[in-house]
Design a protein around this motif. Sequence first.
Motif: not given
Length: 246
Positions: A175, A177-181
């Motif tokens: 994952r 954590t600094d980007a969508d999807d």
Amino acid sequence: MENAEFIEVLDREGRLLAAAAEESGTAAKVPTCPDWLVRDLLRHTGMVHRWAAAFVTEGHTAYHPDGGLPDLDGAALLTWFREGHCHLVDTLSGAAPDVQCWHFLLAPSPLAFWARRQAHETAVHRFDAESARGGTPTAVGTDFALDGIDELLHGFHARSRSGVRSEEPRVLRVRATDADDAVWSVRLSEGPPVAERVEAGDADCEVAGPAEQLYLSLWNRLPFPEVTGDASVAALWRERSAVTWS
């Protein structure tokens, strides 16, 4: 990312690699590759650059062996590296979009493959060179790091050569954590890992953090920023995911 963007990254990363190597000296140890000195890093990356360029310039449609490592060191080795890097950048910049040649991962075209692969090859090894020099490493940017995670999970480790295997089926979640999807579910089994860019079902272990740190962690250059769940799954990745030349 478009081909031109990858070639721009390749150009910048190769220049930074050479500058860091020159500053540290070719006899410096490479902390991120404990078996290498900077001279080994330059010889390897320079060889790969020439090997990649040859497919495009010579139109090899099947695997073609590399030219081997040079018996060079010091200033002569740095010059050789810079010449090969410049030749690769010029080759990819000037190639016809429909050039046909061998490549080893799925891609929209051979040119798209080589531009992307050599950008990531050089970026990771630039980080190696900067680790030998010391100081704050150069950032690559979130979008490029996310693409690198995609290439590694959906490309390299989808192949039969991947050593990441588990007798018991496991799921590793990745994952950013600094980007969508920006979540991947990686199913581990006795076969090659199967990655999907989805948050599918439960995971045995999750590794999370900023995209650039995850990118370098998955390439075994940095520790995972955060590990939750069964840490042995993350350890399995660390122990078995090395991508080797031969």
